[in-house]
Design a protein around this motif. Structure first.
Motif, PDB file in Angstrom:
ATOM      1  N   ARG A  11       0.839  -1.204   0.000  1.00 55.05           N
ATOM      2  CA  ARG A  11       0.000   0.000   0.000  1.00 55.05           C
ATOM      3  C   ARG A  11       0.870   1.248   0.000  1.00 55.05           C
ATOM      4  O   ARG A  11       1.967   1.259   0.542  1.00 55.05           O
ATOM      5  N   ASP A  12       0.306   2.299  -0.582  1.00 61.51           N
ATOM      6  CA  ASP A  12       0.976   3.585  -0.645  1.00 61.51           C
ATOM      7  C   ASP A  12       1.219   4.135   0.757  1.00 61.51           C
ATOM      8  O   ASP A  12       0.375   3.997   1.644  1.00 61.51           O
ATOM      9  N   ALA A  13       2.350   4.796   0.936  1.00 62.85           N
ATOM     10  CA  ALA A  13       2.706   5.346   2.248  1.00 62.85           C
ATOM     11  C   ALA A  13       1.675   6.354   2.754  1.00 62.85           C
ATOM     12  O   ALA A  13       1.550   6.571   3.956  1.00 62.85           O
ATOM     13  N   HIS A  14       0.911   6.976   1.836  1.00 63.08           N
ATOM     14  CA  HIS A  14      -0.082   7.967   2.254  1.00 63.08           C
ATOM     15  C   HIS A  14      -1.189   7.358   3.096  1.00 63.08           C
ATOM     16  O   HIS A  14      -1.920   8.078   3.778  1.00 63.08           O
ATOM     17  N   GLU A  15      -1.358   6.036   3.016  1.00 65.70           N
ATOM     18  CA  GLU A  15      -2.403   5.407   3.830  1.00 65.70           C
ATOM     19  C   GLU A  15      -1.957   5.248   5.283  1.00 65.70           C
ATOM     20  O   GLU A  15      -2.755   4.879   6.136  1.00 65.70           O
ATOM     21  N   PHE A  16      -0.677   5.504   5.549  1.00 66.73           N
ATOM     22  CA  PHE A  16      -0.121   5.217   6.869  1.00 66.73           C
ATOM     23  C   PHE A  16       0.229   6.495   7.617  1.00 66.73           C
ATOM     24  O   PHE A  16       0.455   7.544   7.018  1.00 66.73           O
ATOM     25  N   ALA A  17       0.274   6.381   8.933  1.00 73.89           N
ATOM     26  CA  ALA A  17       0.820   7.453   9.761  1.00 73.89           C
ATOM     27  C   ALA A  17       2.119   6.933  10.368  1.00 73.89           C
ATOM     28  O   ALA A  17       2.190   5.787  10.833  1.00 73.89           O
ATOM     29  N   TYR A  18       3.139   7.777  10.338  1.00 74.98           N
ATOM     30  CA  TYR A  18       4.451   7.396  10.861  1.00 74.98           C
ATOM     31  C   TYR A  18       4.485   7.657  12.358  1.00 74.98           C
ATOM     32  O   TYR A  18       4.169   8.754  12.810  1.00 74.98           O
ATOM     33  N   LEU A  19       4.836   6.632  13.115  1.00 76.82           N
ATOM     34  CA  LEU A  19       4.811   6.790  14.567  1.00 76.82           C
ATOM     35  C   LEU A  19       6.187   6.670  15.197  1.00 76.82           C
ATOM     36  O   LEU A  19       6.292   6.491  16.404  1.00 76.82           O
ATOM     37  N   GLY A  20       7.236   6.713  14.397  1.00 78.87           N
ATOM     38  CA  GLY A  20       8.566   6.863  14.960  1.00 78.87           C
ATOM     39  C   GLY A  20       9.323   5.582  15.262  1.00 78.87           C
ATOM     40  O   GLY A  20       8.969   4.495  14.826  1.00 78.87           O
ATOM     41  N   ASP A  21      10.345   5.778  16.078  1.00 77.57           N
ATOM     42  CA  ASP A  21      11.364   4.773  16.367  1.00 77.57           C
ATOM     43  C   ASP A  21      10.773   3.571  17.113  1.00 77.57           C
ATOM     44  O   ASP A  21      10.160   3.735  18.170  1.00 77.57           O
ATOM     45  N   ARG A  45      16.722  10.527  20.234  1.00 77.61           N
ATOM     46  CA  ARG A  45      16.600   9.581  19.119  1.00 77.61           C
ATOM     47  C   ARG A  45      17.912   9.520  18.351  1.00 77.61           C
ATOM     48  O   ARG A  45      18.529  10.554  18.091  1.00 77.61           O
ATOM     49  N   ASP A  46      18.300   8.325  17.949  1.00 82.45           N
ATOM     50  CA  ASP A  46      19.377   8.192  16.983  1.00 82.45           C
ATOM     51  C   ASP A  46      18.799   8.553  15.617  1.00 82.45           C
ATOM     52  O   ASP A  46      17.594   8.509  15.412  1.00 82.45           O
ATOM     53  N   ASN A  47      19.668   8.905  14.717  1.00 82.37           N
ATOM     54  CA  ASN A  47      19.221   9.237  13.369  1.00 82.37           C
ATOM     55  C   ASN A  47      20.048   8.414  12.391  1.00 82.37           C
ATOM     56  O   ASN A  47      20.904   8.941  11.687  1.00 82.37           O
ATOM     57  N   PRO A  48      19.814   7.093  12.371  1.00 85.09           N
ATOM     58  CA  PRO A  48      20.719   6.231  11.607  1.00 85.09           C
ATOM     59  C   PRO A  48      20.575   6.443  10.110  1.00 85.09           C
ATOM     60  O   PRO A  48      19.472   6.666   9.610  1.00 85.09           O
ATOM     61  N   ALA A  49      21.707   6.409   9.413  1.00 83.01           N
ATOM     62  CA  ALA A  49      21.704   6.383   7.956  1.00 83.01           C
ATOM     63  C   ALA A  49      21.803   4.926   7.556  1.00 83.01           C
ATOM     64  O   ALA A  49      22.876   4.341   7.577  1.00 83.01           O
ATOM     65  N   GLY A  50      20.653   4.341   7.257  1.00 81.73           N
ATOM     66  CA  GLY A  50      20.658   2.916   6.915  1.00 81.73           C
ATOM     67  C   GLY A  50      19.484   2.201   7.539  1.00 81.73           C
ATOM     68  O   GLY A  50      18.400   2.775   7.659  1.00 81.73           O
ATOM     69  N   ALA A  51      19.707   0.990   7.972  1.00 78.96           N
ATOM     70  CA  ALA A  51      18.619   0.152   8.479  1.00 78.96           C
ATOM     71  C   ALA A  51      18.008   0.758   9.732  1.00 78.96           C
ATOM     72  O   ALA A  51      18.717   1.247  10.615  1.00 78.96           O
ATOM     73  N   HIS A  52      16.666   0.760   9.784  1.00 80.02           N
ATOM     74  CA  HIS A  52      15.976   1.331  10.933  1.00 80.02           C
ATOM     75  C   HIS A  52      14.689   0.556  11.180  1.00 80.02           C
ATOM     76  O   HIS A  52      14.086   0.037  10.238  1.00 80.02           O
ATOM     77  N   GLN A  53      14.282   0.515  12.444  1.00 75.68           N
ATOM     78  CA  GLN A  53      13.009  -0.114  12.810  1.00 75.68           C
ATOM     79  C   GLN A  53      12.021   0.987  13.172  1.00 75.68           C
ATOM     80  O   GLN A  53      12.341   1.852  13.983  1.00 75.68           O
ATOM     81  N   GLU A  54      10.841   0.958  12.575  1.00 76.00           N
ATOM     82  CA  GLU A  54       9.890   2.047  12.780  1.00 76.00           C
ATOM     83  C   GLU A  54       8.486   1.514  13.011  1.00 76.00           C
ATOM     84  O   GLU A  54       8.126   0.447  12.513  1.00 76.00           O
ATOM     85  N   TRP A  55       7.668   2.308  13.724  1.00 77.97           N
ATOM     86  CA  TRP A  55       6.229   2.032  13.843  1.00 77.97           C
ATOM     87  C   TRP A  55       5.490   2.790  12.757  1.00 77.97           C
ATOM     88  O   TRP A  55       5.731   3.977  12.554  1.00 77.97           O
TER      89      TRP A  55
END
Lengths: 90, 207
Positions: A11-21, A45-55
């Motif tokens: 699904r398109d990202a617009h259907e989602f809300a980003y809830l962070g780390d 918060r860390d600000n990793p350039a690369g792999a990240h886990q998100e809600w």
């Protein structure tokens, strides 16, 4: 960016809300250093350039919380799993 | 300069009212038919933690349908069950006036039931051009080779939350929150006009 929702499919990202780390863990409020631990938990918060886990919350779909493994440099998504595993205590 | 307003199928129709029944857009045989149907009885079933499979099984036996915990529509003569999320089922019935009560008796403590009779307006879309119309507002792939009869999706179309399923080869059904009826009908008319669209609804003029 498209997120592969385990229930709805890609699904398109617009259907989602980003809830962070999704890597931080709520500290024990009864611990002696609780104030400092909560400050770190809420604000730092860390600000990793690369792999990240998100809600991500699929607000305009199945209305479920997802844990998404995203590369912050490329937006490539390695995995998206339901945050809640059915049958586990809430 | 050309007067574009003359090409606007919605010219002169107040934006906050449901457009009246009639033919819109391209002349000749309408390629898309839109009708609002009364699906009088709707309830949402949310399985309690760990009971999704059991609830799907009970609903299937009670309504004589093949129901799985996935985004699909199981359709019978009098009832339809649509998966809208893990352990979440929207049940539509033509014959159960107290649908929520019936479901409560059927499912007991295994699910939370919410009556939704007045929550949605139901659009029936028919015609081979329906996927082309919906593609103008949808973020998902509704190509008839991909989105097959019995497939269902809860998504947004034209920025409006929609639960839709494909009823048969050339028929699609959409549930839209009732307060969006005028706005969503305008999207359908504007997007279907190039194919020729016939609108049949009994609620024209409602805001």
């Amino acid at each position: 960016m498209r997120i592969p929702c385990p229930y709805c499919g890609e699904r398109d990202a617009h259907e989602f809300a980003y809830l962070g780390d999704a890597t931080v863990t709520r500290p024990d409020p009864a611990a002696a250093d609780a104030a400092q631990a909560f400050h770190d938990y809420v604000y730092l918060r860390d600000n990793p350039a690369g792999a990240h886990q998100e809600w991500w919350y699929h607000a305009n779909g199945c209305r479920q919380w997802l844990r998404v493994a995203r590369d912050t440099r490329t937006h490539a998504i390695a995995a998206a799993t339901s945050a809640r595993v059915s049958g586990e205590p809430a | 300069m050309a007067d574009h307003s003359s090409h606007d199928p919605l010219a002169g129709i107040p934006f906050d009212l449901v457009p009246p029944s009639g033919a819109y857009g391209a002349a000749g045989e309408a390629s898309v038919t839109v009708s609002t149907v009364e699906t009088p009885f709707i309830a949402l079933v949310v399985a309690r933690n760990g009971f999704a499979a059991s609830v799907a099984g009970r609903l299937g036996r009670a309504f004589g349908l093949e129901i799985a915990d996935r985004a699909g529509a199981a359709m019978g003569a009098a009832s339809t069950v649509v998966g809208t999320g893990p352990g979440r089922f929207l049940v539509l019935s033509k014959t159960e006036p107290d649908l929520a009560g019936t479901l409560r008796a059927l499912l007991g403590a295994e699910a939370a039931i919410t009556e939704q009779d007045d929550a949605f307006v139901t659009f029936d879309l028919a015609g081979d051009k329906v996927p082309d119309l919906l593609a103008k507002g949808a973020l998902i792939d509704l190509d008839p080779r991909v989105f097959l009869p019995g497939h269902a999706a809860t998504t947004v179309i034209a920025h409006v939350g929609v639960t839709l399923w494909r009823v048969h080869e050339s028929g699609w059904r959409l549930l839209v929150a009732r307060s969006y009826e005028a706005s969503f009908t305008r999207f359908l008319v504007a997007s279907g006009a190039e194919f020729g669209l016939r609108l049949e609804n009994g609620t024209a003029g409602r805001g």
